[in-house]
Design a protein around this motif. Structure first.
Motif, PDB file in Angstrom:
ATOM      1  N   SER A 188     -14.380  -2.510   1.296  1.00  0.00           N
ATOM      2  CA  SER A 188     -13.239  -1.807   0.555  1.00  0.00           C
ATOM      3  C   SER A 188     -12.559  -1.111   2.034  1.00  0.00           C
ATOM      4  CB  SER A 188     -13.962  -0.368   0.067  1.00  0.00           C
ATOM      5  OG  SER A 188     -14.721  -0.888  -1.184  1.00  0.00           O
ATOM      6  N   ASP A 236      -2.499   1.538   1.658  1.00  0.00           N
ATOM      7  CA  ASP A 236      -3.206   2.189   0.057  1.00  0.00           C
ATOM      8  C   ASP A 236      -2.477   1.403  -0.881  1.00  0.00           C
ATOM      9  OD1 ASP A 236      -4.194   3.861   1.965  1.00  0.00           O
ATOM     10  OD2 ASP A 236      -3.110   5.475   1.528  1.00  0.00           O
ATOM     11  N   GLU A 237      -1.169   1.124  -1.057  1.00  0.00           N
ATOM     12  CA  GLU A 237      -0.499   0.273  -2.053  1.00  0.00           C
ATOM     13  C   GLU A 237      -1.271  -0.862  -2.514  1.00  0.00           C
ATOM     14  OE1 GLU A 237       0.915   1.918   0.351  1.00  0.00           O
ATOM     15  OE2 GLU A 237       1.940   3.888  -0.684  1.00  0.00           O
ATOM     16  N   ALA A 295      -4.803  -0.258  -3.645  1.00  0.00           N
ATOM     17  CA  ALA A 295      -4.704  -0.117  -5.177  1.00  0.00           C
ATOM     18  C   ALA A 295      -4.471  -1.184  -5.904  1.00  0.00           C
ATOM     19  CB  ALA A 295      -3.822   0.857  -5.222  1.00  0.00           C
ATOM     20  N   ARG A 310      -0.254   9.896  -0.704  1.00  0.00           N
ATOM     21  CA  ARG A 310      -0.651   8.876   0.180  1.00  0.00           C
ATOM     22  C   ARG A 310       0.100   8.773   1.707  1.00  0.00           C
ATOM     23  NH1 ARG A 310      -1.840   4.154  -4.339  1.00  0.00           N
ATOM     24  NH2 ARG A 310      -3.737   5.174  -5.507  1.00  0.00           N
ATOM     25  N   LEU A 370      -8.689  -1.448   2.276  1.00  0.00           N
ATOM     26  CA  LEU A 370      -7.832  -0.339   2.902  1.00  0.00           C
ATOM     27  C   LEU A 370      -7.029  -0.437   3.913  1.00  0.00           C
ATOM     28  CD1 LEU A 370      -7.316   2.700   1.471  1.00  0.00           C
ATOM     29  CD2 LEU A 370      -9.199   3.189   3.288  1.00  0.00           C
ATOM     30  N   LEU A 374      -8.836  -1.389  -5.444  1.00  0.00           N
ATOM     31  CA  LEU A 374      -9.310  -0.478  -4.940  1.00  0.00           C
ATOM     32  C   LEU A 374      -9.053   0.957  -5.553  1.00  0.00           C
ATOM     33  CD1 LEU A 374     -11.122  -0.414  -2.384  1.00  0.00           C
ATOM     34  CD2 LEU A 374      -9.144  -0.035  -0.939  1.00  0.00           C
ATOM     35  N   ARG A 375     -10.270   1.475  -5.569  1.00  0.00           N
ATOM     36  CA  ARG A 375      -9.926   3.100  -5.669  1.00  0.00           C
ATOM     37  C   ARG A 375      -9.830   3.841  -4.322  1.00  0.00           C
ATOM     38  NH1 ARG A 375     -14.175   4.490 -10.363  1.00  0.00           N
ATOM     39  NH2 ARG A 375     -12.957   6.336 -10.711  1.00  0.00           N
ATOM     40  N   VAL A 376      -8.649   3.944  -4.177  1.00  0.00           N
ATOM     41  CA  VAL A 376      -8.699   4.555  -2.756  1.00  0.00           C
ATOM     42  C   VAL A 376      -9.060   5.995  -2.722  1.00  0.00           C
ATOM     43  CG1 VAL A 376      -6.818   5.141  -1.174  1.00  0.00           C
ATOM     44  CG2 VAL A 376      -6.427   3.241  -2.540  1.00  0.00           C
ATOM     45  N   THR A 377      -9.056   6.694  -3.386  1.00  0.00           N
ATOM     46  CA  THR A 377      -9.566   8.228  -3.479  1.00  0.00           C
ATOM     47  C   THR A 377     -11.167   8.014  -3.338  1.00  0.00           C
ATOM     48  OG1 THR A 377      -7.629   9.225  -4.697  1.00  0.00           O
ATOM     49  CG2 THR A 377      -9.748  10.411  -4.130  1.00  0.00           C
TER      50      THR A 377
END
Length: 295
Positions: free
Chosen positions: A245, A253-254, A257, A173, A249, A261-264
């Motif tokens: 989302s 990212d942290e 998440a 990330r 974001l 949130l499903r970052v990927t």
């Protein structure tokens, strides 16, 4: 025991209640003011778009007054002005609106994913991939018409974006943004060199390619608009669905998440939206570079 302070003289209301409208004790709502300004800005932008559309329909080799443009739009009287506006300039203007909206929305998604205010669709190699595919279509398959370019350009743009996404999918990330920029720049340079080599040794490909690579809306009729519209609609729906989302974001990212949130998956869906929007826009109007910097 201490006595409570006496109420201030006057109308008997609390001091803070006199500074707000509505019932006693109501607090100001800054969100309503922000929404009002946002709505006013949206209405103003839409009015500006309508004005620019009318100007686009009136500007050309033969100038047509705005009053005449409005008249022939409402009623097709068969006059030369109606033929020029409805059959020649209307497809060009509609394509310009669709391409502009697609590039703008793709830029917003790209900036949200990379958290870079100068990020633009070209950063994922879309322009270079589309250009290389068009050169291959001209040199190897002898495609000469714009209607044939659009499918090769779209395929090249999508494949280039997929390569960039594949190269950055394994990054951590903290290094994802840097690797994205480097992968896009490296792929664009490589494909640009390959395109230059082909056009250098193939004069026919160069003569046809140079008119497409500058980016234009001329000779792009309803066929180009019809071919690009489904991809633009699909990319737009994905981008709009990702709105909440992407807001999460933007916090990092942290943090995203931690909020569940499903970052990927968000990045993958955002990339899919960018590929559809940029691929369709680039295929229809040619490569348009540095949109983010211009904005």
């Amino acid at each position: 025991m201490k006595a409570e302070p006496a109420a201030p003289a006057g109308d008997g209301q609390r001091p803070d209640s006199r500074r707000t409208s509505g019932p006693p004790g109501a607090r100001p709502r800054p969100g309503g003011l922000w929404r009002g300004r946002h709505l006013a800005a949206l209405v103003g932008c839409l009015a500006l778009v309508v004005l620019l559309v009318l100007i686009s329909l009136g500007v050309g080799a033969r100038g047509i007054p705005l009053g005449t443009v409005g008249r022939v739009l409402l009623h097709d009287d068969g006059s030369p002005e109606a033929i020029i506006v409805r059959q020649l300039r209307m497809p060009r203007t509609a394509l310009a609106v669709v391409v502009g909206a697609a590039l703008a929305l793709a830029g917003v998604v790209m900036q949200a994913i990379t958290r870079n205010p100068l990020a633009e669709p070209g950063i994922v190699g879309v322009n270079a991939g589309a250009s290389f595919a068009v050169v291959i279509a001209i040199a190897a398959f002898h495609v000469t018409g714009v209607s044939g370019y659009i499918w090769f350009a779209f395929a090249g743009a999508v494949l280039a974006a997929l390569v960039v996404y594949t190269l950055t999918s394994g990054a951590t990330r903290s290094h994802h943004h840097t690797r994205l920029v480097l992968a896009g720049a490296a792929l664009s340079a490589s494909l640009g060199a390959c395109t230059g080599i082909i056009t250098m040794f193939n004069t026919t490909a160069f003569d046809s390619y140079r008119f497409w690579v500058v980016g234009a809306l001329e000779n792009r009729g309803t066929e180009a608009l019809t071919a690009a519209a489904p991809f633009v609609v699909a990319g737009t729906l994905i981008a709009l669905a990702l709105g909440p989302s992407l807001n999460a974001l933007a916090l990092g990212d942290e943090t995203g998440a931690a909020l569940g949130l499903r970052v990927t998956w968000v990045r993958a869906a955002g990339f899919l939206s960018i590929m559809l929007l940029c691929g369709a826009a680039t295929a229809a109007a040619g490569p348009i570079g540095f949109v983010g910097l211009v904005v």
